[in-house]
Design an enzyme around this catalytic site. Structure first.
Site, mmCIF file in Angstrom:
data_model
loop_
_atom_site.group_PDB
_atom_site.id
_atom_site.type_symbol
_atom_site.label_atom_id
_atom_site.label_comp_id
_atom_site.label_asym_id
_atom_site.label_seq_id
_atom_site.Cartn_x
_atom_site.Cartn_y
_atom_site.Cartn_z
ATOM 1 N N GLY A 66 0.825 -1.213 0.000
ATOM 2 C CA GLY A 66 0.000 0.000 0.000
ATOM 3 C C GLY A 66 0.853 1.254 0.000
ATOM 4 C CG ASP A 92 1.818 -9.788 5.161
ATOM 5 O OD1 ASP A 92 1.776 -10.371 6.255
ATOM 6 O OD2 ASP A 92 1.129 -8.778 4.900
ATOM 7 C CG HIS A 111 -1.215 -7.437 15.763
ATOM 8 N ND1 HIS A 111 -2.509 -7.898 15.805
ATOM 9 C CD2 HIS A 111 -1.150 -6.582 14.711
ATOM 10 C CE1 HIS A 111 -3.211 -7.328 14.834
ATOM 11 N NE2 HIS A 111 -2.413 -6.529 14.161
HETATM 12 O O1 F6P Z 1 0.452 -6.769 6.406
HETATM 13 C C1 F6P Z 1 0.868 -7.086 7.695
HETATM 14 C C2 F6P Z 1 -0.278 -7.654 8.491
HETATM 15 O O2 F6P Z 1 0.209 -7.993 9.774
HETATM 16 C C3 F6P Z 1 -0.991 -8.844 7.858
HETATM 17 O O3 F6P Z 1 -0.269 -10.041 7.979
HETATM 18 C C4 F6P Z 1 -2.303 -8.811 8.591
HETATM 19 O O4 F6P Z 1 -3.325 -9.412 7.833
HETATM 20 C C5 F6P Z 1 -2.554 -7.331 8.770
HETATM 21 O O5 F6P Z 1 -1.301 -6.687 8.641
HETATM 22 C C6 F6P Z 1 -3.159 -6.951 10.089
HETATM 23 O O6 F6P Z 1 -3.414 -5.584 10.078
HETATM 24 P P1 F6P Z 1 -3.707 -4.729 11.389
HETATM 25 O O7 F6P Z 1 -2.403 -4.464 12.074
HETATM 26 O O8 F6P Z 1 -4.338 -3.490 10.885
HETATM 27 O O9 F6P Z 1 -4.600 -5.541 12.275
#
Ligand code: F6P
Length: 364
Positions: free
Chosen positions: A112, A135, A277
């Site tokens: 992004g 990712d 996370h």
């Molecule tokens: O792109 C990194 C990532 O951790 C993905 O693996 C996951 O789907 C997404 O971001 C989670 O996003 P957020 O931190 O907004 O919950």
């Protein structure tokens, strides 16, 4: 003396501070340039007045191993969501850029953020991208900052879950991140001795997974470990989403459907761990620290050579740079299901990838 700025965009990951440190130490320390940290991703350059702070050598002391980002980040509410907002945002950013007397901007981010950086580059902003994302789904780079740490965390969790799987004769399911790609699941599953690895690139068959579990049971191994990517899904179905936050659909929940179906089919107690996370937090691995340092230095070299509109990448073990425009929104690097060496090895040692015996790659 040049004046440059750096920002970190998208989800945080281990290695962002190591990148900032590398840029400050080589730009400020070696070349004597001024470096500014833009607060909260590119958003900091879209505020009037801009939100940024000068970063000196003392600001980056002891941050090599620090998780997160000292200049913060954002992955919601893009100011580039439609044509009108994009034009306004570009104008504000260019005004701020001029008023701050900046020569170049380094953008550390994933798909992004890099697609926004490409757009700014095309609008004439001297910009350099550095790829980061746990990712590992950015096209053009074999490595992205944060991926290896996430794999280490997930592999460690898999090994810990083996203990309970074996002690209690259970099916333990570990759901890992990765969005629509399966790199984290594949690498962590392989390193964590998973019996089943499910990735989005291979929509899975319940029959294949159940067959594997029952074969193990017949051999006296009544436990199994499954590592599943959050974006994995059953053949003929779609990925599971947990919530939608500010227009972003967040993946999650596949492990709980798997758990229910597998318990019903096998009668073996099943438990789920969603790692979430924790994969993005904490100290970067040695590998991530080192690529962050190398990527940061290369970005500064590109600015010195006035080679803008480039993204630093790792290709075949070498640090190179490619057109920033190759990072376009919605373009991802997927696990190559025919040639990925780790996928081939996983199958060669008997790991179930959820492929149905009659399932051909054309169905993917
Ligand atoms: O792109 C990194 C990532 O951790 C993905 O693996 C996951 O789907 C997404 O971001 C989670 O996003 P957020 O931190 O907004 O919950």
């Amino acid at each position: 003396m040049k004046r440059i700025a750096i920002c970190t965009g998208g989800g945080d990951c281990p290695g962002l501070n190591a990148t900032i440190r590398s840029v400050v130490k080589s730009a400020r320390g070696t070349h004597g340039w001024q470096v500014f940290g833009v607060i909260e991703s590119i958003n900091g350059l879209l505020s009037m007045p801009p939100r940024c702070r000068e970063l000196g050598l003392q600001d980056v002391t002891s941050i090599l191993t620090l998780g997160g980002t000292i200049i913060s980040t954002s992955n919601t509410g893009s100011p580039f969501s439609d044509a009108e907002r994009t034009q306004q945002s570009i104008k504000v950013l260019k005004d701020n850029f001029r008023n701050l007397g900046l020569d170049a901007l380094i953008v550390v981010g994933g798909e992004g953020t890099q697609s926004i950086a490409a757009l700014l580059g095309e609008a004439g902003v001297p910009i350099i991208g550095i790829p980061k994302t746990i990712d590992r789904d950015l096209p053009g780079s074999d490595e992205t900052i944060g991926f290896h740490t996430a794999v280490d965390v997930a592999a460690d969790a898999a090994v810990r879950l083996q203990t309970t799987a074996e002690s209690h004769d259970r099916i333990m399911i570990l759901e890992v991140m990765g969005r629509h790609t399966g790199y984290i699941a594949l690498h962590a599953g392989l390193a964590g001795a998973a019996n089943v690895i499910l990735i989005p690139e291979i929509p899975f068959s319940y029959d294949a997974v159940i067959k594997k579990i029952m074969e193990r049971k017949a051999l006296g191994r009544c436990f199994s470990l499954i590592v599943v990517a959050e974006g994995a899904y059953e053949q003929g179905h779609s990925p599971a989403y947990q919530v939608s936050v500010e227009g972003r659909e967040l993946l999650g929940g596949i492990s709980s459907s798997l758990s229910t179906r597998l318990y019903e089919a096998t009668g073996i107690q099943t438990r789920v761990t969603v790692l979430g996370h924790t994969q993005r937090g904490g100290s970067p691995s040695v590998y991530d620290r080192n690529i962050a340092t190398a990527f940061g230095c290369r970005a500064v070299e590109l600015i010195k050579a006035k080679r803008y509109g480039r993204m630093v990448v790792m290709q075949q073990g070498e640090i190179r740079d490619i057109e920033l425009s190759s990072a376009a929104e919605g373009k991802f690097a997927y696990v190559d299901i025919n040639n990925n060496p780790y996928l081939k090895s996983a199958e060669a040692i008997g790991t179930c990838l959820g492929r149905n015996l009659n399932f051909s790659t054309e169905d993917n």
